[in-house]
Design an enzyme around this catalytic site. Structure first.
Site, PDB file in Angstrom:
ATOM      1  N   LYS A  22       0.925  -1.276   0.158  1.00 47.61           N
ATOM      2  CA  LYS A  22       0.013  -0.093  -0.111  1.00 47.61           C
ATOM      3  C   LYS A  22       0.820   1.225   0.013  1.00 47.61           C
ATOM      4  O   LYS A  22       0.637   2.086  -0.611  1.00 47.61           O
ATOM      5  CB  LYS A  22      -0.980   0.101   1.162  1.00 47.61           C
ATOM      6  CG  LYS A  22      -1.723   1.296   1.403  1.00 47.61           C
ATOM      7  CD  LYS A  22      -2.238   1.401   2.882  1.00 47.61           C
ATOM      8  CE  LYS A  22      -1.270   1.901   3.876  1.00 47.61           C
ATOM      9  NZ  LYS A  22      -1.843   2.633   4.977  1.00 47.61           N
ATOM     10  N   ASN A  23       1.813   1.082   0.791  1.00 43.23           N
ATOM     11  CA  ASN A  23       2.677   2.753   1.144  1.00 43.23           C
ATOM     12  C   ASN A  23       3.670   2.726   0.051  1.00 43.23           C
ATOM     13  O   ASN A  23       4.336   3.850  -0.185  1.00 43.23           O
ATOM     14  CB  ASN A  23       3.568   2.521   2.453  1.00 43.23           C
ATOM     15  CG  ASN A  23       2.563   2.584   3.758  1.00 43.23           C
ATOM     16  OD1 ASN A  23       1.435   2.994   3.420  1.00 43.23           O
ATOM     17  ND2 ASN A  23       2.930   2.244   4.754  1.00 43.23           N
ATOM     18  N   ARG A  92      -3.971   9.948   5.550  1.00 50.13           N
ATOM     19  CA  ARG A  92      -3.135  10.992   5.387  1.00 50.13           C
ATOM     20  C   ARG A  92      -2.309  11.064   4.156  1.00 50.13           C
ATOM     21  O   ARG A  92      -1.704  12.131   3.737  1.00 50.13           O
ATOM     22  CB  ARG A  92      -2.108  10.513   6.630  1.00 50.13           C
ATOM     23  CG  ARG A  92      -1.016  11.705   6.714  1.00 50.13           C
ATOM     24  CD  ARG A  92      -0.299  11.529   8.000  1.00 50.13           C
ATOM     25  NE  ARG A  92       0.733  12.540   8.175  1.00 50.13           N
ATOM     26  CZ  ARG A  92       2.090  12.809   7.622  1.00 50.13           C
ATOM     27  NH1 ARG A  92       2.194  11.662   6.556  1.00 50.13           N
ATOM     28  NH2 ARG A  92       2.723  13.935   7.590  1.00 50.13           N
ATOM     29  N   CYS A 116      -5.076   7.410  10.708  1.00 44.77           N
ATOM     30  CA  CYS A 116      -4.903   6.798  11.725  1.00 44.77           C
ATOM     31  C   CYS A 116      -4.602   7.960  12.982  1.00 44.77           C
ATOM     32  O   CYS A 116      -3.575   8.445  12.802  1.00 44.77           O
ATOM     33  CB  CYS A 116      -3.787   5.542  11.954  1.00 44.77           C
ATOM     34  SG  CYS A 116      -4.377   4.285  11.270  1.00 44.77           S
ATOM     35  N   ARG A 121       1.363  14.012  13.061  1.00 44.83           N
ATOM     36  CA  ARG A 121       2.164  13.918  12.085  1.00 44.83           C
ATOM     37  C   ARG A 121       1.937  15.125  11.031  1.00 44.83           C
ATOM     38  O   ARG A 121       1.410  15.102   9.819  1.00 44.83           O
ATOM     39  CB  ARG A 121       1.767  12.615  11.100  1.00 44.83           C
ATOM     40  CG  ARG A 121       2.089  11.280  12.041  1.00 44.83           C
ATOM     41  CD  ARG A 121       1.794  10.114  11.310  1.00 44.83           C
ATOM     42  NE  ARG A 121       0.452   9.890  10.991  1.00 44.83           N
ATOM     43  CZ  ARG A 121      -0.017   8.748  10.417  1.00 44.83           C
ATOM     44  NH1 ARG A 121       0.706   7.796   9.981  1.00 44.83           N
ATOM     45  NH2 ARG A 121      -1.411   8.644  10.296  1.00 44.83           N
ATOM     46  N   ASP A 304       5.624   0.341  12.251  1.00 44.18           N
ATOM     47  CA  ASP A 304       4.375  -0.382  12.048  1.00 44.18           C
ATOM     48  C   ASP A 304       4.498  -2.066  12.187  1.00 44.18           C
ATOM     49  O   ASP A 304       3.234  -2.613  12.126  1.00 44.18           O
ATOM     50  CB  ASP A 304       4.394  -0.342  10.446  1.00 44.18           C
ATOM     51  CG  ASP A 304       3.886   0.935   9.793  1.00 44.18           C
ATOM     52  OD1 ASP A 304       3.274   1.592  10.818  1.00 44.18           O
ATOM     53  OD2 ASP A 304       3.600   1.330   8.482  1.00 44.18           O
ATOM     54  N   VAL A 326       8.993   6.838  17.183  1.00 46.73           N
ATOM     55  CA  VAL A 326       8.484   7.294  15.817  1.00 46.73           C
ATOM     56  C   VAL A 326       7.270   8.199  15.988  1.00 46.73           C
ATOM     57  O   VAL A 326       7.178   9.301  15.649  1.00 46.73           O
ATOM     58  CB  VAL A 326       8.372   6.372  14.821  1.00 46.73           C
ATOM     59  CG1 VAL A 326       7.920   7.045  13.709  1.00 46.73           C
ATOM     60  CG2 VAL A 326       9.716   5.673  14.519  1.00 46.73           C
ATOM     61  N   ARG A 396      -7.943  -1.006   5.645  1.00 43.84           N
ATOM     62  CA  ARG A 396      -7.274  -0.021   4.989  1.00 43.84           C
ATOM     63  C   ARG A 396      -5.634  -0.259   4.609  1.00 43.84           C
ATOM     64  O   ARG A 396      -5.333   0.184   3.511  1.00 43.84           O
ATOM     65  CB  ARG A 396      -6.932   1.211   6.044  1.00 43.84           C
ATOM     66  CG  ARG A 396      -8.385   2.107   6.186  1.00 43.84           C
ATOM     67  CD  ARG A 396      -7.755   3.266   7.336  1.00 43.84           C
ATOM     68  NE  ARG A 396      -6.689   3.957   6.737  1.00 43.84           N
ATOM     69  CZ  ARG A 396      -5.570   4.518   7.158  1.00 43.84           C
ATOM     70  NH1 ARG A 396      -5.536   4.150   8.389  1.00 43.84           N
ATOM     71  NH2 ARG A 396      -4.648   5.114   6.636  1.00 43.84           N
TER      72      ARG A 396
END
Length: 417
Positions: A22-23, A92, A116, A121, A304, A326, A396
């Site tokens: 996804k990213n 985001r 989320c 952020r 993650d 993070v 998601r």
């Protein structure tokens, strides 16, 4: 609204194929704005965030052809330059259209992003970088309004490592006049994927994967075809699933080369990881050895995967300290794990996890994407039934995870609440 019900205790055995990342997919979809012809992306996962981003591009005027895991995108006839709150609030990554829109169309209006609730952020690093490149930036009524006749190359230092910031400015710099240098750039594999794709489109990018990236601006970009990398976080989640159930899983399409920090900790915990011709085999063993973890930007331990590893440590043989460096609000799963019997105490940025022999099934509620995965894993290892509600977070970022787990022998089903 759906919930997932798990009857724990089954060892997971078999094969699983990891979906596209996804990213990586989302910034590549955003990059399609930079050219006016058809781009083709393969290995696109079936996820809520992908669907949302398609809606966003369609709202801007893009034409999208969807054929399973392959999508074709054309932004020749974009009719507006606004990413509205209704589409941006849940994801985001929608902010990734800001740089490409500004670079190609000289203006952009993008709602401040959501996603989320794992901590602040802010996109101030994106905005200050664009200002250094000559953009005029204003924030009014919850929207970023940006304009520039043509962006100019600049030397940009990111105060903190930012993946979406690096990606946004890298895309914007492709059509800027002159050279842009990004210092303290994010090194994540997904950033490298975007750079490879942009270079296929005719960009001149060097250094992706290091903390200094150089982009020489060009006049135009051409369309490209690309196969998206496998999702390293999905792969990592299935690795933990094997470990926590004393399972034996062959993970196909596993991007093992980008998982060094995770595999190091899993091996310390007693999990066997072997590379085979057809994939990566992961074998869980009892007892699970406790390990300490500190999350860091890539190539450090991924934030993650923090929640998933905390679940595993909750049934380990000792005491673990898990430090989140993070995001400041990424322990929301702790309360739900404690409902299942986990012994966890929060002290500042650290969670002190005392391993117990087993967890007990309970009704729990997912609070974010990776917390959802951690609760699914807890349910797999627990005694009795676990009901995980609010699993829209899960959708998601995980492509039909309950179906994949069921094929490995999990007693898991999705039902309507």
């Amino acid at each position: 609204m759906d919930k997932i019900i798990i009857e724990g205790g089954n060892r997971l055995i078999g094969e699983v194929t990891i979906s596209g990342a996804k990213n990586a997919a989302l910034p590549l979809m955003a990059a399609s704005i930079l050219t006016s012809d058809w781009n083709t992306l393969h290995n696109v996962p079936h996820l809520k965030d992908i669907s949302t981003f398609k809606k966003l591009l369609a709202h801007l005027g893009a034409t999208i052809e969807d054929n399973g895991n392959t999508i074709k995108l054309c932004t020749r006839d974009l009719k507006n330059h606004e990413a509205p709150y209704e589409l941006v609030k849940t994801m985001r990554a929608s902010v990734l259209v800001l740089g490409p829109l500004l670079a190609r169309f000289k203006k952009a209006r993008v709602s401040l992003p959501g996603g989320c609730a794992i901590g602040a952020r802010p996109i101030n690093l994106h905005l200050s970088a664009l200002e250094k490149m000559g953009a005029k930036i204003a924030i009014e009524h919850g929207y970023v309004e940006a304009s520039a006749e043509r962006l100019k190359g600049a030397k940009i230092y990111f105060d903190i490592s930012t993946v979406t910031g690096t990606e946004n400015i890298m895309m914007a710099a492709c059509l800027a006049h002159g050279k842009t240098i990004l210092e303290n750039a994010a090194c994540e594999p997904e950033v490298q994927e975007l750079a490879i794709f942009l270079n296929k489109m005719g960009a001149h990018i060097k250094g992706a994967g290091t903390d200094i990236i150089t982009i020489e601006g060009v006049e135009t970009l051409k369309p490209a075809e690309y196969t998206i990398m496998s999702d390293r976080i999905e792969a990592g989640t299935f690795m933990v699933a094997a470990g926590i159930t004393q399972g034996n899983i062959l993970i196909k399409n596993c991007p093992i080369q980008s998982l060094d920090a995770l595999t190091t900790k899993l091996k310390e915990a007693g999990v066997e990881i072997k590379t085979e011709n057809s994939g990566t085999r992961v074998i869980g063993n009892y007892p699970i050895t406790s390990v300490d973890i500190k999350t860091l930007p890539y190539p450090g331990f991924p934030t993650d995967m923090q929640a998933q590893m905390m679940t595993m440590m909750s049934i380990s043989s000792g005491l673990s300290v898990i430090t989140e460096n993070v995001f400041e609000n990424r322990f929301m799963h702790v309360g739900e794990l404690k409902r299942m019997g986990a012994d966890i105490k929060i002290e500042g940025k650290s969670a002190i996890v005392k391993g117990r022999p087993f967890l007990s099934g309970a009704p729990v509620m997912a609070t974010d994407l990776r917390a959802s995965a951690s609760l699914i894993l807890a349910g797999l290892a627990a005694h009795g039934a676990t009901e995980v509600s609010r699993v829209y977070h899960l959708d998601r970022g995980y492509d039909r995870i309950e179906e994949k787990l069921a094929k490995l022998g999990a007693n898991i089903k999705r039902v309507k609440e």
